[in-house]
Design a protein around this motif. Sequence first.
Motif, PDB file in Angstrom:
ATOM      1  N   ALA A  41      15.878  88.411  17.006  1.00 15.44           N
ATOM      2  CA  ALA A  41      15.302  87.738  15.853  1.00 15.44           C
ATOM      3  C   ALA A  41      16.310  87.739  14.710  1.00 15.44           C
ATOM      4  CB  ALA A  41      14.014  88.445  15.418  1.00 15.44           C
ATOM      5  N   GLU A  42      16.331  86.670  13.926  1.00 22.25           N
ATOM      6  CA  GLU A  42      17.165  86.626  12.739  1.00 22.25           C
ATOM      7  C   GLU A  42      16.661  87.664  11.745  1.00 22.25           C
ATOM      8  OE1 GLU A  42      19.838  84.914  12.356  1.00 22.25           O
ATOM      9  OE2 GLU A  42      19.718  83.746  14.188  1.00 22.25           O
ATOM     10  N   PRO A  50      15.466  88.790   3.300  1.00 20.42           N
ATOM     11  CA  PRO A  50      15.330  89.664   4.476  1.00 20.42           C
ATOM     12  C   PRO A  50      13.908  89.638   5.029  1.00 20.42           C
ATOM     13  CG  PRO A  50      15.435  90.968   2.462  1.00 20.42           C
ATOM     14  CD  PRO A  50      15.764  89.555   2.075  1.00 20.42           C
ATOM     15  N   LEU A  51      13.820  89.749   6.358  1.00 18.69           N
ATOM     16  CA  LEU A  51      12.504  89.825   6.985  1.00 18.69           C
ATOM     17  C   LEU A  51      11.934  91.237   6.883  1.00 18.69           C
ATOM     18  CD1 LEU A  51      13.048  87.702  10.225  1.00 18.69           C
ATOM     19  CD2 LEU A  51      12.100  86.975   8.029  1.00 18.69           C
ATOM     20  N   GLU A 125      20.274  91.895  -5.893  1.00 16.45           N
ATOM     21  CA  GLU A 125      19.571  92.251  -4.661  1.00 16.45           C
ATOM     22  C   GLU A 125      18.581  91.162  -4.281  1.00 16.45           C
ATOM     23  OE1 GLU A 125      17.689  95.972  -5.284  1.00 16.45           O
ATOM     24  OE2 GLU A 125      19.559  97.082  -5.589  1.00 16.45           O
ATOM     25  N   VAL A 126      18.309  91.077  -3.004  1.00 14.84           N
ATOM     26  CA  VAL A 126      17.353  90.101  -2.486  1.00 14.84           C
ATOM     27  C   VAL A 126      16.231  90.847  -1.789  1.00 14.84           C
ATOM     28  CG1 VAL A 126      16.988  88.093  -1.014  1.00 14.84           C
ATOM     29  CG2 VAL A 126      19.180  88.397  -2.175  1.00 14.84           C
ATOM     30  N   LEU A 127      14.990  90.601  -2.192  1.00 13.17           N
ATOM     31  CA  LEU A 127      13.825  91.224  -1.570  1.00 13.17           C
ATOM     32  C   LEU A 127      13.180  90.275  -0.580  1.00 13.17           C
ATOM     33  CD1 LEU A 127      12.117  92.807  -4.726  1.00 13.17           C
ATOM     34  CD2 LEU A 127      13.594  93.955  -3.075  1.00 13.17           C
ATOM     35  N   ALA A 128      12.375  90.821   0.308  1.00 11.33           N
ATOM     36  CA  ALA A 128      11.593  89.981   1.222  1.00 11.33           C
ATOM     37  C   ALA A 128      10.652  89.099   0.413  1.00 11.33           C
ATOM     38  CB  ALA A 128      10.804  90.858   2.188  1.00 11.33           C
ATOM     39  N   SER A 129      10.218  88.016   0.987  1.00 11.82           N
ATOM     40  CA  SER A 129       9.296  87.119   0.290  1.00 11.82           C
ATOM     41  C   SER A 129       8.035  87.876  -0.095  1.00 11.82           C
ATOM     42  CB  SER A 129       8.933  85.932   1.181  1.00 11.82           C
ATOM     43  OG  SER A 129       8.178  86.357   2.306  1.00 11.82           O
ATOM     44  N   GLY A 362       6.114  89.046  11.949  1.00 11.49           N
ATOM     45  CA  GLY A 362       6.950  87.913  12.305  1.00 11.49           C
ATOM     46  C   GLY A 362       8.271  88.269  12.943  1.00 11.49           C
ATOM     47  N   ILE A 363       8.537  89.557  13.206  1.00 15.10           N
ATOM     48  CA  ILE A 363       9.779  89.963  13.842  1.00 15.10           C
ATOM     49  C   ILE A 363       9.472  90.393  15.265  1.00 15.10           C
ATOM     50  CG2 ILE A 363      11.730  91.542  13.790  1.00 15.10           C
ATOM     51  CD1 ILE A 363      11.476  91.724  10.825  1.00 15.10           C
TER      52      ILE A 363
END
Length: 383
Positions: A41-42, A50-51, A125-129, A362-363
Amino acid sequence: MESQARTIVESLVTVQERGGIVNTQTHNQAVLEIPIAPVSAEDVDAKGRPLAVVPARVPWLELGIFAVTAFGLAWLACLPLWFSDQGIGDPVLLLACGSAMMFTPLIASIIASIVQRRRARARGEVLASAPRYFGFWPLRPFGRVIGMTIASFFGIMVLVVLGYLVSAAFGWLTLDLDGLSGFKAQLETIPGANAMPTAAAIAVYLLLMLVSSAGNVVVTIGEEFGWRGWLLTSLRPLGTWPALLIIGVVWGLWHAPLILLGYNFGRPDISGLALMVGGCVMVGILFGWLRLRTGSVWPAAFAHAALNGCGAMLLGLVIDAGAQTPDTALVAFLGVAGWIVSTFVIVVLVATGKFRKQPELGIKKAKPLAEDAPQSSAHAQAV
């Protein structure tokens, strides 16, 4: 020969850079075995987020904002009860204030999440949706989420019944499972209901319980999206058990505006609040496990809805009509009997390793490693 040897070396380097595994046999022949890479999985979504939802650090400032907002709004929502002469004795006012109070963790989590995301962007930083971070979307894998949601909805009812059986075993509650005298006494207060066959009356009663319990999810999402949604995700860097225990204590204390009026245990003092904290810690571990095991907040939301909807109705079905009013501090699922049942379930979950399974929504599960995957071989000769 020198040119051919150089070609082979370059091939080896290329394979190594691509992550392949090279096996060489150096007799008169070199054999290159290049496994087919397994599909995985991506780790990011279409927008590069990020997932995986666990943040890199605990957002302490945002946690403070969440706590102040949730507690402050809870007290504000319950002020009419405190100023009313009847207090929690007014069922309409209690329903209105209690329902409003249940949305305060959701409101607090939204405010805290907005601050958290702005601060994360400022740090690069990037958080999950947000839907994934809160655990309410996507509903994948569908079977796991839906199956656990249904199981948790009915499973909590089974645990409540077990709590009543434990109470009866300790002499805290008198049951009438054969004659259902308590249930029949209720039927006599409803015009025409006592004319129904007992089996039909029970069926209608249980159907009403299921419908009302399912309807409770409209308000329990207000709590669960806050407690098991945003707050649990934000505390996960501390570890599973610290996060679950902290949430249980905070969740219990948050009930103070109602508990200190005598709600739940009939003890409008610190002892009632202590009982609520204990109950919320135990039940919170179960609800938290549902969230962690499925990656979704929905099983916890429906379990919470079922707990709120079934407790009194199931007790009314099995209690002896001639028995004294039981002490809810002992027989309620948030009371001592519930602690005993919850402890047993938690021990079983821990002993069977269920807390170690914490997938994300979803992973998909990773496919077998390279050595277990089908392989193809490319052969090259060395002179």
